[in-house]
Design a protein around this motif. Structure first.
Motif, short mmCIF file in Angstrom:
data_model
loop_
_atom_site.label_atom_id
_atom_site.label_comp_id
_atom_site.label_asym_id
_atom_site.label_seq_id
_atom_site.Cartn_x
_atom_site.Cartn_y
_atom_site.Cartn_z
N GLY A 116 0.78 -1.23 0.00
CA GLY A 116 0.00 0.00 0.00
C GLY A 116 0.81 1.28 0.00
O GLY A 116 2.01 1.31 -0.29
N GLY A 119 -7.75 -0.38 -4.15
CA GLY A 119 -7.40 -0.32 -2.73
C GLY A 119 -7.66 -1.63 -2.03
O GLY A 119 -7.94 -2.66 -2.65
N LYS A 158 -12.90 0.58 4.03
CA LYS A 158 -12.64 1.41 2.86
C LYS A 158 -13.93 1.88 2.20
O LYS A 158 -13.88 2.52 1.14
CB LYS A 158 -11.78 0.65 1.85
CG LYS A 158 -10.34 0.45 2.31
CD LYS A 158 -9.59 1.76 2.42
CE LYS A 158 -8.14 1.57 2.77
NZ LYS A 158 -7.39 2.86 2.85
N PRO A 187 -4.07 9.60 1.02
CA PRO A 187 -3.90 8.41 0.18
C PRO A 187 -3.21 8.67 -1.15
O PRO A 187 -3.58 9.58 -1.90
CB PRO A 187 -5.34 7.93 -0.02
CG PRO A 187 -6.18 9.15 0.17
CD PRO A 187 -5.49 9.97 1.21
#
Length: 395
Positions: free
Chosen positions: A13, A200, A206, A280
């Motif tokens: 990630g 993601g 999420k 992000p």
């Protein structure tokens, strides 16, 4: 020259990308860099990324088992870190994420006292305030602040959460994630794109269930849209079952993690339905590529959008998410292209990878300068008042 060990749990990630970018930048600047991370996550993709990074890692890579939550095995991991730091003569321990932050700040290195930097990357700061878990982790953060030479918050949002729930920080900087020049090139659409794209982790946190509900509503309204979901995660099987239960099996495709730019070319609009975020990379990368984007208004995402933040939609609201998707899909192509070109230009002006690397090294230097007088006073300076240390995002 610094001898820097980056300490974190999962080599996956945005957090992992941040560390990889920093390692390259720091090595190019003449510093010696190493990594300590979990041995059981990331799979072959993480192994390949670490192998590619190896020429930049003069201090090597140490992978040891690390659990996501507090666990007795933490003692073994901490001991391994202390041995590694002493062996390579680390002068900086930079912890990333909650687990990496604990290790980097509690490690005791005989005969030396490295700078201890901490970048939270959201994590425990995103737990709902007032819950037992939130109070527990914020209590730990208050204690560990005593062992932190410099906080390198990746967003104004996380800095504010720390200030509100863990107290003031003696020395802190806002160091936004940054991306490289090549990522600001637009991504052309492929011949047969999907309509919507999610990239993601596959987990409820999420906001994926809200995206599926929004898709169901759109299809019931006669919009025959298709969704591509790219990623992996603990709720993958549950989400696949939910898709089938909702009658969306023919409208939703799942694919494993892969480079974002190749995936952006296959969908008209990327959707970020998150319930909590820090800053992000997936939003930065899509915005930099001038790709049409619908996102929830959480965490540091408004910092990325800047003056375009009014276009963000509230979280936990499938109806609002649906309306946001419709607004982007129904915009005139020329107006849509101009809008996201402007957003890309705004991101380019504010989220440079070179600036990120320079600000991190500047944070280390500030911590080193501050050390001789750290014990001379007990006054604390809040994150919001360190005008020479914190760079506000340009609006």
């Amino acid at each position: 020259m610094h001898r820097i060990l980056h300490v974190f749990r999962a080599p996956v990630g945005g957090l992992f990308r941040h560390v990889v970018d920093l390692a390259r930048l720091q090595a190019a600047a003449g510093h010696q860099v190493g990594i300590v991370c979990d041995a059981s996550t990331g799979g072959e993709r993480a192994a390949q990324a670490l192998a590619q990074l190896a020429p930049c890692l003069a201090l090597g890579v140490l992978r040891v088992p690390m659990n996501r939550n507090p666990h007795p095995s933490d003692l073994a991991a901490l001991r391994a870190l202390m041995v590694q730091a002493r062996t390579v003569g680390a002068t900086v321990l930079h912890g990333h994420g909650a687990k990496g932050g604990v290790y980097a700040r509690t490690a005791v290195i005989a005969g030396t006292s490295p700078i201890r930097a901490y970048t939270p990357h959201g994590g425990s700061y995103n737990y709902k305030p007032g819950t037992l878990r939130h109070r527990f982790y914020m209590g730990i953060e208050r204690l560990l602040a005593l062992r932190t030479d410099v906080f390198l918050f990746e967003s104004e949002y996380v800095a504010a959460r720390h200030r509100a729930y863990a107290g003031t920080a003696r020395l802190a900087r806002i160091v936004h994630n940054g991306i490289c020049e090549s990522e600001f090139q637009p991504v052309p659409l492929a011949d047969a794109p999907y309509d919507l794209l999610y990239i993601g982790e596959l987990r409820d946190a999420k906001g994926v269930p809200y995206l599926l509900e929004a898709l169901g509503r759109l299809r019931r309204e006669g919009r025959n849209l298709r969704l591509l979901m790219v990623g992996s995660g603990p709720d993958a099987d549950l989400l696949a079952a939910r898709v089938r239960t909702m009658g969306l099996a023919g409208a939703v495709a799942f694919e494993p993690p892969q480079p974002i730019r190749s995936v952006l070319s296959r969908a008209r609009v990327m959707v970020v339905p998150s319930l909590a975020e820090s800053l992000p990379y997936v939003v930065l990368e899509a915005a930099a590529a001038q790709h049409p984007l619908v996102s929830t208004n959480v965490g540091g995402i408004p910092e990325i959008f800047g003056t375009f933040a009014p276009r963000l939609v509230p979280p936990r609201d499938a109806g609002a998410l649906k309306d946001g998707i419709v607004r982007v899909l129904d915009e005139a192509p020329e107006a849509r292209a101009a809008l996201f070109a402007d957003l890309g230009a705004s991101v380019k002006a504010r989220f440079s990878m070179q600036r990120m690397g320079a600000d991190v090294l500047s944070g280390y230097a500030a911590a080193l300068r501050d050390r001789p007088r750290a014990g001379a006073h007990t006054s604390a300076v809040t994150v919001s008042t360190i005008s020479t240390e914190v760079r506000k995002p340009v609006q």
